[in-house]
Design an enzyme around this catalytic site. Structure first.
Site, PDB file in Angstrom:
ATOM      1  N   GLY A  35       0.764  -1.244   0.000  1.00 30.42           N
ATOM      2  CA  GLY A  35       0.000   0.000   0.000  1.00 30.42           C
ATOM      3  C   GLY A  35       0.788   1.284   0.000  1.00 30.42           C
ATOM      4  O   GLY A  35       0.576   2.159  -0.844  1.00 30.42           O
ATOM      5  N   ASP A  59       2.758  -7.885   2.193  1.00 27.87           N
ATOM      6  CA  ASP A  59       3.835  -8.799   1.792  1.00 27.87           C
ATOM      7  C   ASP A  59       3.275 -10.193   1.537  1.00 27.87           C
ATOM      8  O   ASP A  59       3.655 -10.866   0.574  1.00 27.87           O
ATOM      9  CB  ASP A  59       4.921  -8.880   2.871  1.00 27.87           C
ATOM     10  CG  ASP A  59       5.617  -7.558   3.131  1.00 27.87           C
ATOM     11  OD1 ASP A  59       5.730  -6.748   2.189  1.00 27.87           O
ATOM     12  OD2 ASP A  59       6.057  -7.343   4.277  1.00 27.87           O
ATOM     13  N   ASP A  79      15.589  -2.220   3.701  1.00 28.78           N
ATOM     14  CA  ASP A  79      16.473  -1.339   4.460  1.00 28.78           C
ATOM     15  C   ASP A  79      17.197  -2.188   5.500  1.00 28.78           C
ATOM     16  O   ASP A  79      16.631  -2.517   6.539  1.00 28.78           O
ATOM     17  CB  ASP A  79      15.670  -0.231   5.135  1.00 28.78           C
ATOM     18  CG  ASP A  79      16.545   0.789   5.829  1.00 28.78           C
ATOM     19  OD1 ASP A  79      17.774   0.565   5.929  1.00 28.78           O
ATOM     20  OD2 ASP A  79      16.012   1.819   6.276  1.00 28.78           O
ATOM     21  N   ASP A  89       7.279 -11.790   7.725  1.00 27.95           N
ATOM     22  CA  ASP A  89       6.567 -11.709   6.442  1.00 27.95           C
ATOM     23  C   ASP A  89       7.547 -11.493   5.292  1.00 27.95           C
ATOM     24  O   ASP A  89       7.388 -12.054   4.209  1.00 27.95           O
ATOM     25  CB  ASP A  89       5.545 -10.568   6.461  1.00 27.95           C
ATOM     26  CG  ASP A  89       4.453 -10.770   7.482  1.00 27.95           C
ATOM     27  OD1 ASP A  89       4.142 -11.927   7.801  1.00 27.95           O
ATOM     28  OD2 ASP A  89       3.924  -9.758   7.972  1.00 27.95           O
TER      29      ASP A  89
END
Length: 122
Positions: A35, A59, A79, A89
């Site tokens: 999203g 995910d 990241d 997930d």
């Protein structure tokens, strides 16, 4: 061609910059995303089908598409310098890509190689 895009918060700007380099080509591709990543891509002028935010199940929704072999490529800018509460997930999505042999790029260099390769055959 159907490509999934996902980016952790610290990598969303990198994802948008990467996608803009391929904007002309992506007009012919079906993009799906989690999203928030999808919202950033839409603000940059890309057409994206958005699922839930990653921590809320996005995910997993993308992993389901990978398990059904409905994806040609997953680009997931992770990241590595930050903690993520939904890391299980993320690991599940990566595992599903490996199980079903779906190309998975986790950084811009790999994504560029994969995009260039996929676009040549498209």
């Amino acid at each position: 061609m159907k490509i999934a895009i996902i980016a952790h918060d610290g990598k969303k700007a990198d994802m948008v910059a990467f996608l803009l380099n391929y904007k002309e080509h992506l007009a012919k591709v079906e993009l799906i995303s989690t999203g928030t990543t999808g919202s950033h891509a839409e603000k940059a002028g890309l057409k994206v089908h958005k699922y839930l935010s990653g921590p809320l199940g996005g995910d997993a929704q993308i992993a389901a598409e990978a398990a059904e072999k409905k994806l040609d490529l997953v680009i997931f800018f992770r990241d590595p310098m930050d903690k993520h509460p939904h890391e299980p997930d993320v690991q599940m999505l990566m595992r599903i890509c490996d199980v079903h042999n779906i190309p998975l790029a986790t950084n811009p260099a790999a994504a560029q190689l994969m995009m260039d390769s996929k676009l040549k055959s498209f």
